[in-house]
Design an enzyme around this catalytic site. Structure first.
Site, PDB file in Angstrom:
ATOM      1  N   GLU A  68       9.509  -7.000  -4.277  1.00 15.88           N
ATOM      2  CA  GLU A  68      10.029  -7.454  -2.979  1.00 15.88           C
ATOM      3  C   GLU A  68      11.172  -8.443  -3.196  1.00 15.88           C
ATOM      4  O   GLU A  68      12.067  -8.557  -2.371  1.00 15.88           O
ATOM      5  CB  GLU A  68       8.904  -8.092  -2.140  1.00 15.88           C
ATOM      6  CG  GLU A  68       9.222  -8.130  -0.653  1.00 15.88           C
ATOM      7  CD  GLU A  68       8.017  -8.456   0.209  1.00 15.88           C
ATOM      8  OE1 GLU A  68       7.573  -7.582   0.975  1.00 15.88           O
ATOM      9  OE2 GLU A  68       7.518  -9.595   0.144  1.00 15.88           O
ATOM     10  N   HIS A 102      -7.062   5.033 -21.665  1.00 18.00           N
ATOM     11  CA  HIS A 102      -7.743   6.302 -21.413  1.00 18.00           C
ATOM     12  C   HIS A 102      -7.238   6.950 -20.132  1.00 18.00           C
ATOM     13  O   HIS A 102      -7.901   7.787 -19.549  1.00 18.00           O
ATOM     14  CB  HIS A 102      -9.251   6.073 -21.369  1.00 18.00           C
ATOM     15  CG  HIS A 102      -9.743   5.464 -22.643  1.00 18.00           C
ATOM     16  ND1 HIS A 102     -10.087   6.221 -23.745  1.00 18.00           N
ATOM     17  CD2 HIS A 102      -9.881   4.173 -23.010  1.00 18.00           C
ATOM     18  CE1 HIS A 102     -10.438   5.418 -24.734  1.00 18.00           C
ATOM     19  NE2 HIS A 102     -10.322   4.166 -24.318  1.00 18.00           N
ATOM     20  N   LYS A 146       8.920  -1.225   9.574  1.00 16.14           N
ATOM     21  CA  LYS A 146       8.203  -1.819  10.709  1.00 16.14           C
ATOM     22  C   LYS A 146       8.794  -1.312  12.019  1.00 16.14           C
ATOM     23  O   LYS A 146       8.086  -0.976  12.960  1.00 16.14           O
ATOM     24  CB  LYS A 146       8.337  -3.341  10.674  1.00 16.14           C
ATOM     25  CG  LYS A 146       7.449  -4.030   9.671  1.00 16.14           C
ATOM     26  CD  LYS A 146       7.557  -5.531   9.874  1.00 16.14           C
ATOM     27  CE  LYS A 146       6.942  -6.294   8.732  1.00 16.14           C
ATOM     28  NZ  LYS A 146       7.269  -7.708   8.739  1.00 16.14           N
TER      29      LYS A 146
HETATM   30  O1  LIG Z   1       2.522 -13.653   6.145  1.00 15.37           O
HETATM   31  P1  LIG Z   1       3.061 -12.627   7.084  1.00 15.37           P
HETATM   32  O2  LIG Z   1       4.154 -13.168   7.950  1.00 15.37           O
HETATM   33  O3  LIG Z   1       1.971 -12.002   7.892  1.00 15.37           O
HETATM   34  O4  LIG Z   1       3.745 -11.497   6.211  1.00 15.37           O
HETATM   35  C1  LIG Z   1       3.005 -10.743   5.306  1.00 15.37           C
HETATM   36  C2  LIG Z   1       3.909 -10.015   4.361  1.00 15.37           C
HETATM   37  O5  LIG Z   1       4.788  -9.183   5.068  1.00 15.37           O
HETATM   38  C3  LIG Z   1       6.089  -9.259   4.493  1.00 15.37           C
HETATM   39  O6  LIG Z   1       6.876 -10.034   5.306  1.00 15.37           O
HETATM   40  C4  LIG Z   1       6.696  -7.929   4.385  1.00 15.37           C
HETATM   41  O7  LIG Z   1       6.630  -7.293   5.603  1.00 15.37           O
HETATM   42  C5  LIG Z   1       5.865  -9.938   3.166  1.00 15.37           C
HETATM   43  O8  LIG Z   1       7.004 -10.493   2.665  1.00 15.37           O
HETATM   44  C6  LIG Z   1       4.802 -10.875   3.522  1.00 15.37           C
HETATM   45  O9  LIG Z   1       4.177 -11.400   2.405  1.00 15.37           O
END
Ligand SMILES: O=P(O)(O)OC[C@H]1O[C@](O)(CO)[C@@H](O)[C@@H]1O
Length: 616
Positions: free
Chosen positions: A395, A424, A529
């Site tokens: 990321e 394995h 998203k």
């Molecule tokens: O802590 P949040 O805001 O729920 O985000 C969870 C995760 O989602 C992300 O933003 C990625 O969508 C990550 O970087 C982050 O760790």
């Protein structure tokens, strides 16, 4: 039973930093950009040319020559190389062996100015520069283990106060001062609800460090999979009444986490329990989650800071609270991280283990991610380290554009589970198949606590086998020109785990500077998203169309084309098909004719009219 009281309650100040100059004034954004710009030109003159055309002359002749020659095979020369490059952190008992990565002295010299620029960028980051320019944010996870580093007194107080609050709360829960309304009168379980950086650190640390009989056992809901959620709740059974639910989300609005919370709250209602009396939130102040927890009067709320990213949040309340509740000595974790931070501030490449890792990554992947990083801890308790590193590295480094706006499609793929188990599974391919990786072995010297070992055959213990498997695999891979790094720690302890986390956080930061990318944002996640949101919006339209048809005639069924036309979404017919397939599988749409294997023949209907929906 282990208790954190005394471990948490009084924190001796951690070691002072060795920051150059030591002043606290923030660094301007443009000064960071200057150093990264020079990295950029390097990247283009070195990494791209290397990968694009290795036969062309460029400014890293040493690198090309060494790659063409293959790896050092003369045992004496290899031993000299091993000793020459071996890094040791005496106090932490941590070693880093980079001898099985084939970089040449010329390559190291060529890289030296780039490393000096990266060290400068890291120094500025630690002083409070806006190191995440796209989001206009500082990057302060290093301050969490040494609050004196924070660029202003307000942040220092915030860090110290939160740490004290985490410790006090954990002490109070473990001692039974803070308790659930249930007759048992003590919290026995933690249910952690969070995803990505709000889950991976706590999962890794729980697996690595939780004692066999922790004061509170932990479970995780880290997805919006209803069956997975049901499983976790079912496993808790009657202990739901003595479960502390910790909802973790920096943004406070991540859909998967919200769904997990709603599902858990439903389970509480059905069990006749008051969720608010058992809920804890860890989130940014004034986020949706924070406001919900405040309004509903949850047991406690802990802050996440704007300047700490999810994937580097293990040393914030996100990681520390669950760890402390499981009886892990979080002070030791912080000290381990702080000691590693100090070591990785060195501007001498050979003395900086994070820089050595970044050097190896750059060499092995040509600075463009041309090879994958396979992480193999030879210790069951470190199983989740590779999964944790997968987010931290991918990321952070997986970016489309560099800091100058050039399309670079950077990154390094990370995978792995544990040795010798993986021997394995896929090590056959690593040894003989496609050569698209380098390995990082994580070696733990102490097999078992002292006094517990025994020889299962004369002169040989179970741990000797594990040791032999690691050394054997490392040698066998090297013999076939497969490069590897070995990180060695004495034991898996809170201190060594803190140090490992800090080591990789800094290596990622340095590497990001070398390749001139922003390691602290994640714009790519947004696309998925957004698309998921569009699918759910289309599903609502499909439902409305089917409902309308059912209200006109409960037996009326529609073809996919008719649904798509009525939704005014003819181009989305494939997605409509997938929506119908999913709804039919969950008994939320009925198939009148045909089946999902022949989409053209398919006719579907709802079978009942929802009048409220019709006029909504
Ligand atoms: O802590 P949040 O805001 O729920 O985000 C969870 C995760 O989602 C992300 O933003 C990625 O969508 C990550 O970087 C982050 O760790």
């Amino acid at each position: 039973m282990a208790s954190v009281s005394g471990l948490c309650s009084s924190f001796p100040s951690l070691k002072p930093n060795n920051r150059i100059g030591g002043e606290l004034s923030p660094v301007r954004k443009d000064s960071l950009a200057v150093s990264t710009r020079s990295n950029s030109s390097f990247k283009h003159s070195v990494a791209r040319e290397l990968s694009a055309d290795l036969s062309k002359t460029n400014d890293v002749a040493g690198l090309k020559q060494a790659k063409q020659d293959g790896l050092e095979k003369d045992p004496k020369a290899l031993w000299r190389r091993y000793v020459d490059w071996l890094y040791q952190h005496k106090e932490l008992g941590l070693y880093l062996d980079v001898s099985r990565i084939g970089f040449s002295d010329e390559f190291v010299s060529e890289m030296e100015p780039r490393f000096q620029a990266a060290f400068k960028a890291m120094e500025e980051l630690e002083r409070g520069a806006i190191a995440n320019p796209d989001e206009g944010r500082m990057v302060g996870h290093y301050w969490l283990r040494n609050a004196k580093l924070a660029p202003n007194p307000f942040l220092q107080v915030q860090i110290d106060k939160t740490l004290a609050a985490v410790c006090d709360f954990a002490d109070a829960v473990i001692s039974g001062k803070i308790k659930p309304p249930s007759p048992e009168g003590r919290f026995t379980q933690i249910l952690s609800v969070g995803i990505g950086g709000s889950a991976l650190g706590p999962q890794f640390v729980a697996e690595a460090l939780a004692p066999d009989n922790p004061p509170l056992k932990i479970r995780f809901i880290d997805n919006t999979d209803p069956a997975g959620i049901d499983h976790q709740i079912a496993q808790l059974g009657p202990e739901l009444a003595s479960t502390l639910v910790i909802v973790i989300s920096k943004s406070g609005g991540t859909p998967e986490t919200r769904n997990g919370l709603l599902e858990v709250q439903k389970a509480f209602r059905e069990a006749g329990l008051d969720f608010a009396k058992q809920g804890v939130a860890i989130t940014q102040e004034n986020s949706l989650l924070d406001n919900t927890a405040r309004i509903e009067g949850w047991v406690a709320r802990f802050p996440m800071f704007d300047w700490v990213g999810g994937r580097t949040s293990e040393m914030s309340a996100v990681g520390l609270l669950p760890a402390a509740l499981q009886g892990v000595d979080i002070r030791e974790m912080l000290i381990g991280a702080s000691m590693m931070d100090e070591a990785t501030r060195s501007t001498v490449l050979r003395k900086n283990p994070a820089a050595l890792l970044a050097l190896c990554w750059y060499w092995a992947t040509d600075g463009i991610g041309s090879k994958d990083m396979v992480v193999l801890p030879y210790k069951d308790s470190l199983l989740l380290f590779s999964r944790y590193l997968q987010q931290l590295v991918m990321e952070s480094l997986g970016k489309e554009f560099d800091l100058d706006g050039n399309r670079v499609n950077q990154g390094i793929s990370v995978y792995g589970n544990k040795g010798s188990t993986d021997q394995h599974a896929y090590i056959q391919q690593l040894r003989e198949g496609v050569h698209n990786f380098f390995v990082t072995f994580i070696e733990v010297l102490r097999d078992r606590p002292p006094g517990h070992d025994w020889e299962l055959e004369p002169g040989v213990t179970c741990g000797d086998y594990l040791f032999g498997m690691l050394q054997g695999t490392r040698s066998a891979l090297y013999a076939n020109d497969r490069e590897s790094i070995t990180v060695t720690v004495q034991e898996v302890t809170p201190r060594s785990v803190g140090a490992l986390i800090a080591l990789y956080e800094r290596a990622v930061g340095i590497y990001a500077s070398l390749v001139n990318i922003n390691a602290y944002h994640q714009p790519g996640v947004e696309a998925g998203k957004k698309a998921a949101g569009e699918v759910l919006a289309l599903q609502k339209r499909v439902l409305a169309v089917l409902n309308e048809a059912s209200c006109e005639d409960p037996a009326e069924s529609l073809t996919l084309q008719e649904i798509a036309d009525r939704c005014h979404a003819p181009d989305d017919i494939e997605m409509i098909y997938k929506i119908i397939e999913h709804m039919a599988a969950n008994d939320r749409a009925l198939i009148a004719e045909g089946d999902c294997g022949s989409p053209y023949s398919l006719k579907v209907f709802l079978g009942e009219c929802n009048v409220d929906e019709l006029y909504a």
